[in-house]
Design an enzyme around this catalytic site. Structure first.
Site, mmCIF file in Angstrom:
data_model
loop_
_atom_site.group_PDB
_atom_site.id
_atom_site.type_symbol
_atom_site.label_atom_id
_atom_site.label_comp_id
_atom_site.label_asym_id
_atom_site.label_seq_id
_atom_site.Cartn_x
_atom_site.Cartn_y
_atom_site.Cartn_z
ATOM 1 C CD GLN A 133 0.069 -1.187 3.168
ATOM 2 O OE1 GLN A 133 0.203 -2.192 2.458
ATOM 3 N NE2 GLN A 133 0.183 -1.228 4.484
ATOM 4 C CG HIS A 163 -4.363 9.529 1.702
ATOM 5 N ND1 HIS A 163 -3.037 9.137 1.672
ATOM 6 C CD2 HIS A 163 -4.942 8.776 2.671
ATOM 7 C CE1 HIS A 163 -2.835 8.207 2.574
ATOM 8 N NE2 HIS A 163 -3.965 7.954 3.196
ATOM 9 C CE LYS A 401 -4.124 -1.404 3.840
ATOM 10 N NZ LYS A 401 -3.302 -1.353 5.049
#
EC number: 3.1.3.-
Length: 596
Positions: A133, A163, A401
């Site tokens: 990530q 973001h 994740k």
């Protein structure tokens, strides 16, 4: 006044620099902890309303105007001060040159650069695409062409974006600082490739968007405009422009602002509007609080059982215990004398590889002994690890994740149910029906959640963990081979071999690789289209025409074949079938288990 608790206006770089207007983009803040509990925050500040803050700002601007006028009279208005005029003119030439170059960079990023709006970050891709990530956004090769099919036209587009690149979180920053201090205070000898650590000063910020991340989001806005320009029917009509929402953390808000900067710069470059059309309509942005009890479909926090889950941490701990000792032993034996690193110390050094690289703009010439030359050059910490080490690092992030926020967690999909129901409302132009994380006060207000057939472009900004829940609820990961993710002790063979090579697309089927899904500046596109043979039909209006609409989802440019809705060979489903396939979300997921 706390901007997170009351509606405020805040100037956006998109509007101030591109439109020359005062006030900029309007941010509508909400802090409703539960639907309807805060009547004061229901009073939104709409265009044209004035507050004490607005008047203060206006007074300041008037004072600035007076000072500028005085400067003009003292210098330019005096015919005897020719020498001063000449000096000021010479000083202004490089200033205007700089501003022109800066504008050109936003509008037309260097085509020779390995970082571009079209393909994302392709610099040192064998390394930078293996940071989980923490990878910068890159365009993921797609088995199905991401282009709009011939004979079809788009009728709707929505982006859900993470973001841009950020500095480490406080906890991670503390761990990085601690291991560097440990090395510098204890090491009595450094191997040549480790010597740079002696002079490395850790000066990275915490949590906020980096300059690299700002450029990522500008590029994202440019790309979004270029892809969906056909939906911008009239740039002077606010309803034709994107409706923007952002979850309330500062880096998310800043990402939304940089996205709009890129979007509108591309629009202005494309349309070249006459001066009579400027300034363009004010850009509105709804900002939703991330307080622990806030109803926010783009930020998890309300489901206690999910928040208390440790499945992701447990999976990572098992993997670290099985795979990090050889890496740690090598660094201790070959890198230093006088210091003994732990597995978690090594993980912190590996974290510096991405974070130290994305701390600076991709095209920056800023170089110090403590930094790489601006993003296009890897951090020296990357050289401490082999390609296999970074594959181990990448898989570790994917495990976290998958089991923490994805299909490996039984409540992950439920965290994304509220957003999916908002998406269905927008796709079908009908009220939101949901009893999980949606805020009925916001979603029931046309100003904060518009539902109109004239509104066809939307942009939402959130975090990686929240995008994972949303994509899980959308059934995106049903094609993942769970058995390949069940072994938390070894890296699947295919994981380290397929990479981003388009030739090996079939080999990666069934794999879950988090850098393909939620890297920095990740984006999921939700599209509707009609296909009438020539693509020149009028805007969809009737129920019969609406039933012909097709839905398609792209994740980082990769077309995801939809599940449970009779998807065609191009990955698309009819709108009505897609809605039916979201039965789990429409019934509220497993929200009843959140307090169990």
């Amino acid at each position: 006044m706390n901007p997170a608790t009351k509606g405020t206006t805040r100037a956006s770089s998109a509007s101030t620099s591109l439109f020359g207007m005062r006030g900029g983009s309007q941010h509508k803040h909400s802090s409703l902890d539960h639907d309807g509990e805060d009547p004061e925050s229901q009073t939104q500040l709409l265009s044209g309303e004035s507050t004490a803050e607005d008047l203060d700002e206006e007074s300041q601007l008037q004072q600035q105007d007076k000072k500028r006028g005085l400067l003009y009279r003292l210098v330019w208005g005096d015919p005897n001060k020719i020498f001063v005029k000449l000096i000021m003119f010479l000083m202004m030439v490089p200033l205007f040159s700089y501003l022109a170059a800066a504008s050109l960079r936003v509008l037309s990023p260097n085509p020779a650069s390995c970082d571009s709006p079209e393909l994302g970050y392709q610099c040192n891709s064998k390394t930078t695409h293996t940071w989980g990530q923490y990878s910068p956004f890159f365009s993921v090769p797609s088995e199905i062409s991401p282009s709009v099919p011939e004979g079809c036209r788009l009728t709707f587009a929505q982006v859900l974006s993470r973001h841009g690149a950020r500095f480490p979180t406080p906890g991670k920053a503390a761990a990085i600082s601690a291991v560097l201090t440990k090395i510098k205070t204890s090491a009595t000898w450094y191997a040549p490739e480790f010597e740079f650590i002696q002079d490395y000063n850790y000066v990275l910020g915490v949590d906020q968007l980096t300059a690299f991340g700002e450029q990522e989001m500008v590029n994202s806005g440019i790309k979004f405009y270029q892809r969906y320009a056909s939906l911008i029917r009239d740039y002077t009509d606010p309803e034709s422009l994107p409706f923007v929402r952002a979850s309330g953390q500062e880096r998310v808000i800043a990402s939304a602002e940089n996205f709009t900067t890129g979007f509108y710069s591309a629009l202005l470059a494309d349309k070249n509007p006459p001066s009579s059309s400027l300034p363009l309509p004010r850009q509105e942005m709804v900002i939703i609080s991330e307080s622990p009890t806030a109803n926010n479909t783009m930020h998890h926090g309300l489901c206690r059982a999910f928040e208390d889950s440790t499945t992701g941490d447990e999976a990572q701990a098992t993997f670290i215990a099985a795979n990090f000792p050889p890496i740690t032993a090598r660094l201790n034996a070959q890198g230093f004398k006088g210091v003994t690193l732990s597995d978690t110390d090594v993980l912190s050094l590996m974290d510096l590889c991405p974070f130290d690289t994305v701390a600076y703009p991709p095209s920056s010439s800023h170089t110090t002994s403590s930094s790489p030359s601006g993003g296009s050059k890897l951090s020296p910490f990357c050289s401490l690890f082999t390609a296999q080490d970074l594959t181990v690092y990448d898989y570790l992030q994917s495990l976290g994740k998958f089991y923490g926020y994805g299909p490996g967690n039984s409540l992950a999909a439920t965290q994304g149910v509220g957003y999916v129901n908002e998406l269905l409302a927008r796709l079908t132009v009908s009220p939101v029906v949901d009893n999980t994380t949606t805020n009925s006060t916001l979603d029931g207000n046309e100003d904060t959640f518009p539902l109109s057939r004239n509104r066809t472009v939307f942009a939402d900004f959130s975090h990686d963990n929240d995008m994972m829940g949303i994509l899980t609820a959308l059934r995106i990961f049903e094609g993942v081979d769970a058995e390949k993710m069940m072994d938390n002790t070894t890296v699947p063979r295919e994981y380290g071999e397929t990479g981003d090579d388009p030739v090996k697309l079939k080999e990666r089927e069934g794999l879950f690789k988090v850098s393909w899904v939620v890297p920095f500046a990740a984006r999921a596109y939700f599209e509707k289209m009609v296909c009438d043979g020539d693509g020149n039909g009028e805007m969809v209006q009737s129920k019969e025409e609406q039933d012909k609409e097709l839905v398609r989802i792209l994740v980082n440019d990769r077309v995801v074949k939809l599940n449970g809705c009779e998807a065609d060979e191009l990955g698309r489903c009819r709108l009505d079938k897609f809605v039916e396939s979201m039965e789990f979300a429409r019934r509220g997921g497993d929200w009843d288990k959140c307090s169990a």
